[in-house]
Design a protein around this motif. Structure first.
Motif, PDB file in Angstrom:
ATOM      1  N   PRO A  81       0.813  -1.219   0.000  1.00 46.89           N
ATOM      2  CA  PRO A  81       0.000   0.000   0.000  1.00 46.89           C
ATOM      3  C   PRO A  81       0.848   1.272   0.000  1.00 46.89           C
ATOM      4  N   LEU A 138      -7.648   1.395   1.211  1.00 49.44           N
ATOM      5  CA  LEU A 138      -7.652   0.012   1.675  1.00 49.44           C
ATOM      6  C   LEU A 138      -9.067  -0.424   2.018  1.00 49.44           C
ATOM      7  N   TRP A 168      -1.756  -7.326   0.515  1.00 45.96           N
ATOM      8  CA  TRP A 168      -2.755  -6.496  -0.154  1.00 45.96           C
ATOM      9  C   TRP A 168      -2.674  -6.740  -1.649  1.00 45.96           C
TER      10      TRP A 168
END
Length: 112
Positions: free
Chosen positions: A29, A35, A100
């Motif tokens: 990120p 997010l 992620w």
């Protein structure tokens, strides 16, 4: 500061399509990323804070009784585009991989 909501800047581009589950692109990120999820990490992330501030600035326009569903959709598209213009992406956490990944357009609409 209200930006123009011209249709050419609002339609999703081909890279906005959702990625298939087996095509996950794992990333780290960045500050402008948004997010997904309800965790404290997502809430405190700078990209999520920026999104909340942008939403707050357009909330009255969105809630306007004169706004049609199509006009409200344009506002949502504008919010998504503003994040992407700054280099932001919409990310989702893969609990199995503990990483992620780029989630794509559907998560962006849900998040906004």
């Amino acid at each position: 500061m209200t930006a123009s909501l011209s249709p050419s800047r609002l339609s999703p581009s081909s890279d906005d399509n959702d990625y298939k589950e087996n095509d996950k692109i794992y990333v780290t990120p960045e500050p402008y990323d948004v997010l997904g999820g309800r965790c404290g990490t997502a809430f405190r992330h700078p990209g999520n804070q920026m999104l909340r501030n942008t939403i707050a600035s357009l909330l009255e326009e969105y809630k306007s009784h004169q706004k049609s569903r199509k006009e409200k959709s344009k506002i949502i598209q504008h919010l998504i585009s503003s994040i992407k213009r700054k280099g932001g992406r919409f990310l989702k956490y893969d609990i199995n991989e503990q990483k992620w990944y780029i989630a794509g357009y559907n998560l962006a609409r849900l998040k906004v």
